[in-house]
Design an enzyme around this catalytic site. Structure first.
Site, short mmCIF file in Angstrom:
data_model
loop_
_atom_site.label_atom_id
_atom_site.label_comp_id
_atom_site.label_asym_id
_atom_site.label_seq_id
_atom_site.Cartn_x
_atom_site.Cartn_y
_atom_site.Cartn_z
N LEU A 19 0.83 -1.21 0.00
CA LEU A 19 0.00 0.00 0.00
C LEU A 19 0.86 1.26 0.00
CD1 LEU A 19 -2.76 -0.99 2.60
CD2 LEU A 19 -2.95 -0.93 0.09
N GLY A 20 2.02 1.18 0.62
CA GLY A 20 2.87 2.36 0.68
C GLY A 20 4.14 2.09 1.47
N GLY A 22 7.25 4.19 3.90
CA GLY A 22 7.57 5.37 4.69
C GLY A 22 8.95 5.22 5.29
N GLN A 26 7.27 -0.56 5.41
CA GLN A 26 6.28 -0.73 4.37
C GLN A 26 4.95 -1.13 4.97
OE1 GLN A 26 8.31 -3.93 2.38
NE2 GLN A 26 9.19 -2.56 0.84
N VAL A 27 3.86 -0.70 4.32
CA VAL A 27 2.51 -1.08 4.75
C VAL A 27 1.88 -1.90 3.64
CG1 VAL A 27 0.23 -0.27 5.49
CG2 VAL A 27 2.29 1.00 6.15
N LYS A 44 2.11 -3.42 8.89
CA LYS A 44 3.25 -2.51 8.72
C LYS A 44 4.51 -3.23 9.15
CE LYS A 44 4.86 2.12 9.64
NZ LYS A 44 4.49 3.43 10.20
N ASP A 139 4.39 11.80 15.78
CA ASP A 139 4.51 11.98 14.33
C ASP A 139 3.17 12.38 13.72
OD1 ASP A 139 5.95 12.15 11.97
OD2 ASP A 139 5.81 10.00 11.52
#
Length: 191
Positions: A19-20, A22, A26-27, A44, A139
């Protein structure tokens, strides 16, 4: 950074698609196969952590504290995982459909005051609940706030959160800044 692990198994979760990514990892959209039918979750993988046993113990303690957080505007953490082959911890969260505030409102977008006030109330309520549970998010930024289809905000990414009982000690002992500098409070930037 890790390669795309889609199609692989981490603990009891099958990774469907990335999905993404960061700064912490990773997620993935994943299926928890302990349920019938399998439950879709967000997993995650925390690849930024180079964990030695003491760090892993500290991480697990912080994550266990996050498991207690239950609030309508916080994405629930469901479970902790660990991939012993790659020595990677993971967080298993409720899959929250929608987009991030950053995706939904591109730079320069103007929001009506009523919408802004509603969003501030929702996030304030989530942060207040987390603080009452002893958690400091560390965050808070548009990328870590999800907006579902009903206009409800969901605070996500407690990956670098600290429990207030250990915050002062761990913050002073950790020389690397964690979080997103443009969104950090001046006291955090000053150490």
């Amino acid at each position: 950074m890790l390669p795309d692990l889609s199609g692989q198994q981490i603990d009891h979760d099958h990774l469907l698609r990335l999905l993404g990514t960061g700064s912490l990892g990773q997620v993935y959209l994943a299926e928890d196969r302990r349920h019938s039918p399998p439950l879709q979750v967000a997993l995650k993988l925390l690849s930024a952590f180079q964990l030695v046993p003491d760090d892993l113990y500290a991480f697990l303690n912080e994550a266990r504290a996050s498991l207690r957080l239950r609030h309508p505007h916080i994405v629930p953490l469901l479970d902790l995982g660990f991939d012993p082959q790659r020595f990677l911890p993971s967080l298993v969260m409720t899959c929250a459909p929608g987009s991030t505030l950053r995706q939904h409102y591109p730079r320069g977008a103007r929001l009506p005051l009523a919408t802004v006030l509603d969003y501030v109330a929702q996030l304030s309520s989530a942060l207040h609940s987390a603080h009452n549970a002893g958690m400091i998010h560390r965050d808070l930024k548009p990328d870590n706030v999800l907006l579902n289809g009903e206009g409800r905000l969901l605070l996500s990414n407690f990956g670098i959160a600290h429990h207030t009982s250990t915050f002062a000690t761990s913050f002073r002992s950790n020389t690397a800044l964690q979080g997103t500098p443009v969104y950090m409070g001046p006291e955090q930037l000053q150490g």
